[in-house]
Design a protein around this motif. Structure first.
Motif, short mmCIF file in Angstrom:
data_model
loop_
_atom_site.label_atom_id
_atom_site.label_comp_id
_atom_site.label_asym_id
_atom_site.label_seq_id
_atom_site.Cartn_x
_atom_site.Cartn_y
_atom_site.Cartn_z
N VAL A 1 -1.46 -142.59 2.26
CA VAL A 1 -1.16 -141.12 2.53
C VAL A 1 -0.69 -140.48 1.11
CG1 VAL A 1 -0.07 -139.35 4.10
CG2 VAL A 1 -0.92 -141.39 5.12
N SER A 2 0.26 -140.86 0.65
CA SER A 2 0.72 -140.44 -0.74
C SER A 2 0.06 -140.25 -1.62
CB SER A 2 2.14 -141.39 -1.06
OG SER A 2 2.59 -140.93 -2.15
N GLU A 3 -0.71 -141.49 -1.86
CA GLU A 3 -2.06 -141.42 -3.17
C GLU A 3 -2.89 -140.36 -2.79
OE1 GLU A 3 -2.65 -145.54 -3.19
OE2 GLU A 3 -1.02 -145.86 -4.75
N LYS A 4 -3.28 -140.42 -1.51
CA LYS A 4 -4.44 -139.21 -1.21
C LYS A 4 -4.03 -137.86 -1.31
CE LYS A 4 -7.39 -137.80 2.54
NZ LYS A 4 -7.77 -138.16 3.85
N GLU A 5 -2.76 -137.37 -1.12
CA GLU A 5 -2.14 -136.22 -1.34
C GLU A 5 -2.09 -136.07 -2.80
OE1 GLU A 5 1.85 -133.44 -0.51
OE2 GLU A 5 1.93 -135.73 -0.21
N GLN A 6 -1.96 -136.69 -3.50
CA GLN A 6 -1.76 -136.65 -5.09
C GLN A 6 -2.76 -136.18 -5.78
OE1 GLN A 6 1.24 -136.65 -6.82
NE2 GLN A 6 2.44 -137.53 -5.13
N ASN A 7 -3.94 -136.38 -5.17
CA ASN A 7 -5.29 -136.13 -5.85
C ASN A 7 -5.65 -134.46 -5.31
OD1 ASN A 7 -5.66 -138.77 -6.39
ND2 ASN A 7 -6.66 -139.53 -4.55
N HIS A 8 -4.73 -134.02 -4.58
CA HIS A 8 -5.04 -132.83 -4.34
C HIS A 8 -3.98 -131.68 -4.80
CE1 HIS A 8 -7.75 -134.97 -1.45
NE2 HIS A 8 -8.78 -134.11 -1.64
N LEU A 9 -2.97 -131.81 -5.76
CA LEU A 9 -2.00 -131.23 -5.92
C LEU A 9 -2.26 -130.63 -7.26
CD1 LEU A 9 0.98 -133.58 -4.88
CD2 LEU A 9 0.18 -131.65 -3.68
N THR B 1 0.96 -125.45 -5.40
CA THR B 1 -0.21 -125.95 -4.66
C THR B 1 -0.17 -125.15 -3.09
OG1 THR B 1 -0.50 -128.21 -5.38
CG2 THR B 1 -1.69 -127.53 -3.13
N TRP B 2 0.81 -125.07 -2.45
CA TRP B 2 1.28 -124.33 -1.31
C TRP B 2 1.37 -122.77 -1.57
CZ3 TRP B 2 5.29 -128.08 1.28
CH2 TRP B 2 4.62 -129.50 1.30
N PRO C 1 3.90 -134.02 4.58
CA PRO C 1 3.60 -132.74 4.94
C PRO C 1 3.04 -132.52 6.18
CG PRO C 1 2.84 -133.20 2.86
CD PRO C 1 2.82 -134.44 3.27
N TYR C 2 3.57 -131.42 6.91
CA TYR C 2 2.88 -131.00 8.29
C TYR C 2 1.64 -129.99 8.13
CZ TYR C 2 6.86 -133.16 10.60
OH TYR C 2 7.93 -133.94 11.20
N ALA C 3 0.48 -130.57 8.30
CA ALA C 3 -0.52 -129.93 7.77
C ALA C 3 -0.64 -128.36 8.48
CB ALA C 3 -1.81 -130.78 7.97
N PRO C 4 -0.33 -128.19 9.58
CA PRO C 4 -0.62 -126.97 10.33
C PRO C 4 0.31 -125.86 9.65
CG PRO C 4 -0.66 -128.38 11.92
CD PRO C 4 -0.19 -129.15 10.71
N LEU C 5 1.54 -126.27 9.15
CA LEU C 5 2.55 -125.19 8.67
C LEU C 5 2.08 -124.98 7.25
CD1 LEU C 5 5.14 -123.72 9.06
CD2 LEU C 5 6.43 -126.05 8.42
N VAL C 6 1.67 -126.19 6.49
CA VAL C 6 1.31 -126.16 5.03
C VAL C 6 0.24 -125.16 4.86
CG1 VAL C 6 0.27 -127.09 3.10
CG2 VAL C 6 2.32 -128.38 4.29
N GLU C 7 -0.82 -125.13 5.62
CA GLU C 7 -2.08 -124.20 5.63
C GLU C 7 -1.44 -122.92 6.05
OE1 GLU C 7 -5.00 -125.12 4.74
OE2 GLU C 7 -4.09 -126.86 4.17
N ALA C 8 -0.63 -122.75 6.95
CA ALA C 8 -0.44 -121.29 7.25
C ALA C 8 0.44 -120.59 6.20
CB ALA C 8 0.81 -121.27 8.62
N ALA C 9 1.42 -121.55 5.57
CA ALA C 9 2.15 -121.17 4.24
C ALA C 9 1.14 -120.54 3.20
CB ALA C 9 3.00 -122.00 3.75
N LYS C 10 0.14 -121.52 3.05
CA LYS C 10 -1.02 -121.07 1.93
C LYS C 10 -1.68 -119.79 2.21
CE LYS C 10 -2.80 -125.79 0.37
NZ LYS C 10 -3.71 -126.78 0.73
N GLU C 11 -2.19 -119.46 3.48
CA GLU C 11 -2.63 -118.44 3.83
C GLU C 11 -1.83 -116.90 3.58
OE1 GLU C 11 -4.23 -116.25 8.17
OE2 GLU C 11 -4.13 -118.23 7.99
N VAL C 12 -0.50 -117.20 3.87
CA VAL C 12 0.57 -116.18 3.58
C VAL C 12 0.38 -116.02 2.10
CG1 VAL C 12 2.85 -115.40 3.63
CG2 VAL C 12 1.60 -116.22 5.86
N ASN C 13 0.80 -117.14 1.41
CA ASN C 13 1.15 -117.16 0.08
C ASN C 13 -0.07 -116.59 -0.91
OD1 ASN C 13 3.79 -117.79 0.30
ND2 ASN C 13 3.36 -119.69 0.41
N ASN C 14 -1.25 -116.96 -0.40
CA ASN C 14 -2.37 -116.52 -1.19
C ASN C 14 -2.49 -115.07 -1.36
OD1 ASN C 14 -3.00 -119.30 -1.98
ND2 ASN C 14 -4.52 -119.41 -0.12
#
Length: 734
Positions: A209-217, A390-391, A712-725
């Protein structure tokens, strides 16, 4: 059965405040519909209050239960309070999921209420098909022979809510789980007794899980952001090389070192200090280094603080209750044994000191395949900053580990506490600690020592936005739901200080001097206060005031102002002496612990006001004072959480699920962004608390952006991205 609403004469037994209710009948079943007018009322509630107090002393193990339907598409967070005839309160809270119906119970007698576990909310001991209401604070064992009321209330909610209730009744458990506290924690620090989305089942899974996330940061700020995460596509103002504030078109902003508009949206408490939990083991005290009176860091802000190797052979079980909670703990000579620590004192818990373990830190070592702290801590810092970028966050919040200060990648706030051997005062409701006697010269000495240490850590770094000093002091308690002043609650500091001997209390000596200058003679003061003090000397020795006329309240208000101004003056001067280029961010007022006088005093000296506000959203019927103060302000703490994460406690604000957490995140931040006085909001905290409670005070909340396994909690992260973008565009153009 207490109330089933079937032809029942209620006789004012169901009392509404800030709400409207009516009986409704469908398919022959009568229930009670309530609409809470939370738009116009800070508090809205429904209270069950019998003609004569309930006597439940002979019920044995029991709970108050209520059927609740939520017919709307938004969850509802209720505070629930049972009050006895003496005024003692038993306080809990719950979340009613959107478009749902269920039965919820408030346990009032049972084995768990007699057990101090060191966890803010324990796993359920009852075996029941119903949903337990989560423990918050107060008295676990109220007088069950004289229960005066049970109230369900909403506080500071910015939208209308509705429920339908039925069948208020007493219930008994189907059975009691005698081992509900045994084998609770698995080797990863997770709930061993529950399955949930995101639960790690193996080391290989954790690493994958960790290594998969690192590829998207990402490694750099979002497009359209400046070097410091300011709004590079917005107006360009004067650049000073450091963060500052300015009002632009009637709206307060921070300004980054390059002159770009800056809004501080970030996550607080990014550090290891609060990741450990009490294990139930201790050591011979001769091996434990005790606190030095010159220490500048409180016990709960120190890192793991491992015991010396010489202490390890003396290890013994100090609490069987705590020790049995863990399925696994490593030996000290194992690689994962390096994540043990020690707390010399705790704020509350099953034991008052002892060994701790950080499963969170152990999981970092596991996922980064190294037990060398230099390796896994560096990777933790790098990943954390990459996540923030990223977020879309613009800065950290308070309490970020000082090892981030000189990375020069992401804005942060420095922090410190003023602790030391100075005299203290009381507000009468000192939650975290006694208040400092700010007129004691030792207080100023310690303030300077604290600021000096912060200055050494910051090194005049322009990435430091500002400095927070202290947190959530018990200045006084207003009631935002009432226009009436509780004098003793609001003016507890001067009331209690007046009882002291001026020869032993610098603050009392100052108070006597203030009063003598105003009144001249003791006779004039007596006439004003309607009292009979024999002399100024008698007043200086100590006087207890319990009756309050308008003149006395006016003087108490002035004395509170004198105290608060001295505090903020001393702290500001200390900060500016050692960090002249950085903003002083105040003391982070708790919404339950501030008064008008203290806010106004802070506004004179703080560059930015700071408030910790744990509610569903930003409600105008609370924030009326922002316009009067006209100061740039930040929310220093807020959060929500849910128990679908495997955690035992949702946090101070409950959501119904991880998806609902995301929905609430967006709602809260939209409320902050649209108000002209807020220049930032900081989520508390980065990672979930330990399942069995953080060592200092037992907090075990699902309030992290990441779990205890650092996922990371995916739904919360996606919400933060939406607000921050779209953060800057929304705030500037709204």
């Amino acid at each position: 059965m207490l109330y089933d609403f079937e032809g029942q004469e209620l006789d004012n037994a169901i009392q509404l405040e800030g709400a409207n209710g009516e009986l409704i009948t469908e398919d022959g079943n009568t229930r009670y519909f309530i609409e809470f007018d939370t738009i116009n009322n800070y508090k809205s509630s429904v209270k069950f209050k019998p003609k004569q107090n309930w006597d439940w002393s002979d019920e044995g193990q029991f709970a108050f239960a209520l059927d609740i339907e939520n017919p709307i598409d938004r969850s509802i967070h209720f505070y629930v309070t049972a009050t006895d005839a003496s005024g003692k309160t038993h306080n809990r809270s719950l979340s009613i999921p959107e478009n749902s119906s269920g039965t919820y119970y408030l346990e009032l007698e049972g084995p768990d209420l007699d057990t101090e576990t060191g966890i803010r909310n324990n796993p359920e001991s009852w075996i029941s098909d119903y949903t337990a209401i989560i423990w918050r604070w107060g008295v676990k064992k109220i007088d069950l022979a004289n229960v005066a009321s049970i109230e369900f209330k909403l506080l500071g909610v910015p939208e209308t809510k509705q429920i339908i209730i039925d069948n208020a009744r007493i219930i008994k458990p189907d059975d009691i789980d005698e081992n509900y506290l045994v084998g609770l924690v698995d080797e990863f620090g997770q709930n061993a007794k529950r399955d949930f989305v995101g639960k790690v089942e193996s080391l290989e899974e954790l690493i994958a899980v960790s290594e998969k996330e690192q590829n998207h940061l990402r490694k750099t700020p979002l497009e359209g952001r400046s070097k410091y995460n300011g709004w590079a596509e917005g107006p360009k103002l004067k650049a000073t090389g450091y963060f500052r504030t300015e009002k632009v078109d009637g709206k307060w902003w921070m300004v980054d070192p390059e002159g770009y508009l800056f809004f501080s949206n970030g996550i607080a408490n990014v550090r290891m200090a609060n990741t450990s939990t009490i294990t139930g083991y201790d050591f011979d005290s001769q091996f434990i280094k005790q606190r030095d009176p010159n220490d500048k860091t409180p016990e709960d802000s120190i890192g793991l603080n491992r015991v010396p190797d010489a202490a390890i052979p003396s290890r013994y079980v100090s609490s069987q209750l705590r020790a049995k909670m863990f399925e696994w703990l490593p030996d000290y000579d194992e690689e994962l044994g390096q994540h043990y620590g020690y707390r010399r004192s705790v704020f509350m818990g099953a034991i008052d000191k002892g060994e701790t373990y950080s499963f969170y830190q152990a999981n970092l070592a596991r996922k980064y395949k190294s037990n060398d702290p230099k390796v896994f801590m560096e990777k933790w810092r790098t990943t954390t900053v990459d996540r923030m970028l990223t977020w879309g966050f613009t800065s950290f919040g308070n309490w970020v580990d000082p090892s981030y200060y000189q990375l020069n990648r992401f804005p942060y706030f420095a922090n410190g506490w003023i602790i030391g051997d100075f005299k203290t005062l009381s507000s009468g409701n000192d939650l975290w600690s006694a208040l400092p006697d700010v007129f004691d010269p030792v207080f100023e000495e310690r303030a300077l020592a604290t600021a000096k240490q912060i200055g050494i850590e910051v090194q005049n770094n322009p990435w430091c936005v500002g400095v927070f000093v202290d947190n959530e002091k018990s200045w006084g308690m207003e009631n935002p739901s009432s226009d009436k002043i509780n004098v003793a609650a609001v003016y507890g500091i001067p009331i209690n200080t007046l009882t002291l001997d001026a020869s032993k209390s610098p603050a009392k000596a100052v108070y006597v001097d203030v009063l003598r200058k105003k009144y001249g003679t003791i006779e004039k003061l007596n006439a004003s206060w309607e009292q009979e003090n024999a002399s100024w000397e008698a007043l200086a020795k100590g006087v207890k005031v319990t009756e309050f006329n308008d003149a006395l309240v006016e003087d108490l208000s002035n004395l509170l102002t004198v105290y608060a101004e001295q505090y903020f003056r001393v702290v500001r001067n200390a900060v500016k002496k050692y960090l002249p280029n950085h903003m002083y961010m105040g003391a982070r007022f708790a919404d339950w612990g501030m008064t008008d006088e203290v806010r106004r005093a802070a506004a004179k000296y703080a560059d930015v006001m700071s408030y910790n506000y744990y509610k569903e959203g930003i409600s105008d019927n609370f924030w009326h004072f922002l316009k009067d103060l006209d100061k740039p302000s930040v929310i220093g703490e807020w959060h929500n959480g849910s128990t679908d994460s495997g955690m035992l406690n949702a946090g101070l604000i409950h959501a119904s699920s991880q998806q609902d957490r995301a929905k609430r995140y967006k709602q809260y931040m939209e409320g902050v962004l649209e108000r002209p006085y807020f220049v930032g909001a900081h989520w508390f905290q980065y990672n979930d608390g330990p399942l069995t409670g953080r060592a200092y005070d037992g907090e075990n909340y699902n309030v992290g952006f990441v779990s205890g396994t650092d996922i990371p909690y995916a739904p919360l992260v996606e919400a933060a991205k939406e607000v921050n973008n779209s953060l800057y565009e929304k705030r500037y153009k709204n």
